[in-house]
Write a protein that holds these residues in place. Structure first.
Motif, mmCIF file in Angstrom:
data_model
loop_
_atom_site.group_PDB
_atom_site.id
_atom_site.type_symbol
_atom_site.label_atom_id
_atom_site.label_comp_id
_atom_site.label_asym_id
_atom_site.label_seq_id
_atom_site.Cartn_x
_atom_site.Cartn_y
_atom_site.Cartn_z
ATOM 1 N N MET A 162 0.839 -1.195 0.000
ATOM 2 C CA MET A 162 0.000 0.000 0.000
ATOM 3 C C MET A 162 0.873 1.244 0.000
ATOM 4 S SD MET A 162 -2.826 1.096 2.893
ATOM 5 C CE MET A 162 -1.600 1.080 4.226
ATOM 6 N N ASN A 163 0.478 2.234 -0.781
ATOM 7 C CA ASN A 163 1.106 3.540 -0.722
ATOM 8 C C ASN A 163 0.463 4.385 0.368
ATOM 9 O OD1 ASN A 163 3.193 3.606 -2.629
ATOM 10 N ND2 ASN A 163 1.797 4.019 -4.321
ATOM 11 N N SER A 164 1.248 5.318 0.914
ATOM 12 C CA SER A 164 0.737 6.237 1.919
ATOM 13 C C SER A 164 1.487 7.561 1.815
ATOM 14 C CB SER A 164 0.904 5.659 3.332
ATOM 15 O OG SER A 164 0.381 6.550 4.307
ATOM 16 N N ASP A 165 0.829 8.606 2.284
ATOM 17 C CA ASP A 165 1.459 9.924 2.321
ATOM 18 C C ASP A 165 2.269 10.129 3.589
ATOM 19 O OD1 ASP A 165 0.182 10.532 -0.088
ATOM 20 O OD2 ASP A 165 -1.601 11.308 0.942
ATOM 21 N N VAL A 166 2.150 9.200 4.551
ATOM 22 C CA VAL A 166 2.787 9.407 5.855
ATOM 23 C C VAL A 166 3.803 8.314 6.139
ATOM 24 C CG1 VAL A 166 0.781 10.604 6.788
ATOM 25 C CG2 VAL A 166 0.961 8.132 7.071
ATOM 26 N N LEU A 167 4.838 8.678 6.878
ATOM 27 C CA LEU A 167 5.828 7.717 7.358
ATOM 28 C C LEU A 167 5.547 7.415 8.814
ATOM 29 C CD1 LEU A 167 8.470 6.086 7.227
ATOM 30 C CD2 LEU A 167 9.695 8.204 7.775
ATOM 31 N N ARG A 168 5.276 6.157 9.103
ATOM 32 C CA ARG A 168 5.055 5.720 10.475
ATOM 33 C C ARG A 168 5.818 4.414 10.683
ATOM 34 N NH1 ARG A 168 3.368 10.119 10.348
ATOM 35 N NH2 ARG A 168 1.327 10.930 10.986
ATOM 36 N N HIS A 169 6.153 4.136 11.922
ATOM 37 C CA HIS A 169 6.777 2.871 12.275
ATOM 38 C C HIS A 169 5.667 1.906 12.674
ATOM 39 C CE1 HIS A 169 10.674 5.250 13.244
ATOM 40 N NE2 HIS A 169 10.555 4.987 11.966
ATOM 41 N N VAL A 170 5.482 0.869 11.884
ATOM 42 C CA VAL A 170 4.378 -0.069 12.071
ATOM 43 C C VAL A 170 4.950 -1.388 12.570
ATOM 44 C CG1 VAL A 170 2.404 -1.189 10.987
ATOM 45 C CG2 VAL A 170 3.165 1.059 10.170
ATOM 46 N N PRO A 171 4.585 -1.834 13.777
ATOM 47 C CA PRO A 171 5.166 -3.063 14.328
ATOM 48 C C PRO A 171 4.976 -4.262 13.417
ATOM 49 C CG PRO A 171 3.907 -1.889 16.004
ATOM 50 C CD PRO A 171 3.625 -1.204 14.701
ATOM 51 N N GLY A 172 6.059 -5.019 13.218
ATOM 52 C CA GLY A 172 5.989 -6.287 12.524
ATOM 53 C C GLY A 172 5.759 -6.219 11.035
ATOM 54 N N THR A 198 -3.164 -3.250 12.649
ATOM 55 C CA THR A 198 -1.836 -2.779 13.053
ATOM 56 C C THR A 198 -1.452 -1.530 12.276
ATOM 57 O OG1 THR A 198 -1.197 -5.055 13.570
ATOM 58 C CG2 THR A 198 0.578 -3.450 13.343
ATOM 59 N N PHE A 199 -1.771 -1.496 10.982
ATOM 60 C CA PHE A 199 -1.551 -0.278 10.203
ATOM 61 C C PHE A 199 -2.327 0.890 10.796
ATOM 62 C CE2 PHE A 199 -0.253 -2.725 6.237
ATOM 63 C CZ PHE A 199 0.974 -2.097 6.113
ATOM 64 N N VAL A 200 -3.619 0.697 10.989
ATOM 65 C CA VAL A 200 -4.486 1.781 11.441
ATOM 66 C C VAL A 200 -4.067 2.270 12.826
ATOM 67 C CG1 VAL A 200 -6.859 2.374 12.068
ATOM 68 C CG2 VAL A 200 -6.414 1.039 9.998
ATOM 69 N N ASP A 201 -3.774 1.338 13.728
ATOM 70 C CA ASP A 201 -3.365 1.721 15.081
ATOM 71 C C ASP A 201 -2.043 2.487 15.090
ATOM 72 O OD1 ASP A 201 -5.611 0.446 16.022
ATOM 73 O OD2 ASP A 201 -4.568 -1.347 16.718
ATOM 74 N N SER A 202 -1.248 2.322 14.033
ATOM 75 C CA SER A 202 0.040 3.010 13.936
ATOM 76 C C SER A 202 -0.058 4.331 13.194
ATOM 77 C CB SER A 202 1.062 2.105 13.228
ATOM 78 O OG SER A 202 1.218 0.880 13.918
ATOM 79 N N GLY A 203 -1.263 4.712 12.791
ATOM 80 C CA GLY A 203 -1.452 6.000 12.132
ATOM 81 C C GLY A 203 -1.344 5.961 10.625
ATOM 82 N N VAL A 204 -1.480 4.770 10.029
ATOM 83 C CA VAL A 204 -1.458 4.638 8.571
ATOM 84 C C VAL A 204 -2.862 4.223 8.129
ATOM 85 C CG1 VAL A 204 -0.382 3.523 6.590
ATOM 86 C CG2 VAL A 204 0.960 3.917 8.666
ATOM 87 N N PRO A 205 -3.645 5.139 7.558
ATOM 88 C CA PRO A 205 -5.039 4.819 7.214
ATOM 89 C C PRO A 205 -5.140 3.759 6.120
ATOM 90 C CG PRO A 205 -4.656 7.205 7.241
ATOM 91 C CD PRO A 205 -3.305 6.553 7.305
ATOM 92 N N VAL A 206 -6.151 2.894 6.261
ATOM 93 C CA VAL A 206 -6.512 1.917 5.235
ATOM 94 C C VAL A 206 -7.993 2.114 4.952
ATOM 95 C CG1 VAL A 206 -6.667 -0.511 4.599
ATOM 96 C CG2 VAL A 206 -4.813 0.260 6.105
ATOM 97 N N ASN A 207 -8.356 2.474 3.701
ATOM 98 C CA ASN A 207 -9.757 2.746 3.407
ATOM 99 C C ASN A 207 -10.368 1.822 2.372
ATOM 100 O OD1 ASN A 207 -8.878 3.895 0.843
ATOM 101 N ND2 ASN A 207 -8.262 5.712 2.005
ATOM 102 N N GLU A 208 -9.542 0.935 1.793
ATOM 103 C CA GLU A 208 -10.072 -0.006 0.801
ATOM 104 C C GLU A 208 -9.167 -1.233 0.764
ATOM 105 O OE1 GLU A 208 -11.096 -0.205 -4.030
ATOM 106 O OE2 GLU A 208 -10.352 1.656 -3.115
ATOM 107 N N LEU A 209 -9.786 -2.409 0.681
ATOM 108 C CA LEU A 209 -9.040 -3.652 0.512
ATOM 109 C C LEU A 209 -9.218 -4.103 -0.931
ATOM 110 C CD1 LEU A 209 -7.379 -5.983 1.743
ATOM 111 C CD2 LEU A 209 -9.533 -7.093 2.338
#
Length: 561
Positions: free
Chosen positions: A307-317, A437-448
């Motif tokens: 997935m592409n994102s506009d934000v850099l976050r550290h996502v566990p695992g 885990t993505f969402v809890d780390s601040g990386v939005p997911v809006n479509e699968l």
């Protein structure tokens, strides 16, 4: 696919997808992405897991090797066959793109010759290509992780805090530890994605995707010599001696098709060959899902989530976050599940009574179809089971390939249909764990967005929508990675200015093909809580699975308690 009569105005690209068991070539019209024809070539040696070719050398557990000449056979057979089936003039092909399983590594000499093809090396396992699911370097991965954590290496959080045994450094360290002769003879340790482009063009250029996700290259740098020396004395020159090479951007022209490769493929010499890429990552273009927040799950024997994102976050695992790792200008995230289709296949091969097989044959359908139909008649939770989808270890978010599968809740009334459905659900729960885990780390997911061979199982797709709680879109192409490679080839050939522009014309997905059924989603919320409890207990709470694996290894055979 029907053949397409060539015209002066139409141009085409060829996408070549190198998978786990075979390679596929796809001819695509660049004006609109229409798939004209395809051909597949099965690797003669397949996956080498038990003995080396010839049968004289037995392999340890968790080994998975390949023979690089099998990849060349795909160029010799599948490409000309696909072009012939398309009914086009090869002169109208303007570019070639490739994608590969990853991390698949080929030890080679300076001219690109695989070591396993040299005299004196055919009986040395470490001289062969190490497939992505070669998981035996777990001790080396553990060492890399321990040293990186102790040193506070800045790149470690970008990989969720753990480096996988599947990746370049663990596999390279395994060779260093176990076969110094092969390590010394190896001039370059090359990703399969880059080795095949090298064979097509005569130029060795590393692709930004593999280098970032599998080669721990962040902000233009690999791990330092000082770090590698602490991992293992003598290993400090691994990057400079075996790995480092100029980096090519995704969608860039790596070079022109060489005379030799033109003879193999029947394509015009000099046409554009795109920089190599990874099968999962290239599929995002096929889905035209390069915008932020669209999580693309490529589902087959395993599943890779990108997935592409506009934000850099550290996502566990997670398997990694890399700038420009999927397309230029975005942070590309990768996660994955080590076993999905493999788990279903294992169950059907080993755990289904003969009576079900007889009935499937009588009805003229596959055993998978028969079990799926029966499982679809159940209400959510009716079987009273919860399973863990770790039969091939856990890639995300635990990053531990020594974990194993679990089925909880079996009774004497449990049937194979119950267990089959529980395994389908377990893989969906694993995807939900990744999404949360993505969402809890601040990386939005809006479509699968789902691509791959498992799309044909409509029950499985609905389960995923219900479990994850997101609208599920599907990529209609049966050859999505090859289509993605053809899209990158169109950009490399200059037909489009960049990959997003090419994807907008040549890629597509069916939006909201499945949507969550509210009552099913509510029932799955309850089951998912039990999955999470089992996930934590077996994955983080104890060492039982590792102990059982040690008891079962060949090294302990014959030992007494």
């Amino acid at each position: 696919m029907s053949s397409q009569k060539s015209t002066d105005s139409e141009k085409y690209t060829v996408g070549i997808d190198f998978g786990t068991l075979s390679g596929r070539a796809l001819v695509v019209r660049v004006s609109d992405g229409r798939e004209i024809a395809s051909a597949e070539h099965a690797y003669r040696h397949g996956v080498v897991t038990d003995t080396l070719p010839g049968g004289a050398v037995t392999l340890p557990a968790q080994w998975a090797l390949q023979v690089p000449s099998d990849y060349i056979d795909v160029l010799r057979t599948a490409v000309p066959e696909a072009v012939a089936r398309a009914g086009i003039d090869p002169a109208d092909v303007v570019g070639v793109g490739t994608d590969f399983t990853a991390c698949t590594m080929v030890p080679v000499r300076a001219d690109g010759t695989p070591l396993c093809e040299l005299d004196g090396f055919a009986d040395r396992p470490h001289a062969y290509a190490k497939l992505w699911r070669h998981h035996s370097p777990q001790p080396q991965a553990d060492r890399i992780n321990a040293v990186a954590a102790a040193r506070g290496e800045s790149w470690l959080p970008r990989y969720g805090g753990l480096i996988s045994s599947e990746w370049e450094f663990a596999k390279g360290l395994e060779i260093f530890d176990e076969d110094p002769l092969v390590y010394a003879a190896m001039d370059r340790f090359v990703e399969g994605a880059d080795w095949i482009v090298w064979q097509l063009t005569g130029t060795y250029l590393r692709n930004a995707c593999s280098a970032g996700y599998k080669g721990i290259r962040q902000d233009g740098r690999y791990p330092s010599r000082e770090f590698l020396a602490e991992v293992r004395p003598g290993f400090e020159n691994f990057v400079t001696d075996k790995l480092d090479q100029p980096i090519g951007r995704l969608g860039q022209r790596a070079g022109g098709l060489s005379a030799q490769a033109a003879a193999w493929t029947g394509l015009p010499e000099g046409i554009a060959v795109a920089v190599g890429n990874v099968d999962a990552h290239v599929t995002v273009a096929a889905a035209d899902a390069l915008d932020a927040g669209k999580l693309v799950a490529i589902m087959g024997t395993s599943t890779c989530h990108v997935m592409n994102s506009d934000v850099l976050r550290h996502v566990p695992g997670m398997c990694g976050v890399v700038r420009d790792g999927i397309s230029d200008g975005s942070w590309g995230y990768e996660a994955g599940q080590s076993g999905v289709g493999d788990i279903f296949a294992w169950f059907v091969d080993n755990c289904v009574p003969e009576s079900y097989q007889v009935e499937a044959r009588r009805r003229g359908i596959s055993l998978h179809e028969h079990l799926t139909e029966l499982a679809g008649q159940q209400r959510v939770g009716q079987h009273g089971l919860v399973a863990l989808d770790w039969h091939s270890g856990n890639r995300s978010v635990l990053v531990d390939h020594e974990l194993s599968g679990v089925m909880i809740g079996q009774t004497l009334a449990t049937t194979c249909v119950d267990m089959y459905r529980a395994l389908l659900e377990a893989t969906a729960f694993g995807t939900r764990m990744i999404v949360e885990t993505f969402v809890d780390s601040g990386v939005p997911v809006n479509e699968l967005v789902v691509a791959g061979g498992l799309l044909k199982n409509r029950l499985l797709m609905q389960i995923y929508a219900d479990v994850v709680g997101l609208p599920l879109s599907v990529v209609p192409s049966a050859q999505a990675p090859a289509l993605g490679s053809a899209i990158h080839a169109a950009a490399a050939a200059g037909v489009y200015p960049d990959v997003p522009a090419a994807a907008a014309r040549m890629g597509r997905r069916i939006h909201n093909a499945y949507t969550p059924i509210p009552e099913n989603a509510a029932a799955y919320d309850r089951l998912y809580r039990e999955y999470v409890a089992a996930y934590e207990w077996f994955g983080r709470g104890n060492e039982m699975m590792r102990r059982l694996r040690r008891i079962g290894t060949r090294e302990t055979l014959g030992a007494t308690a």
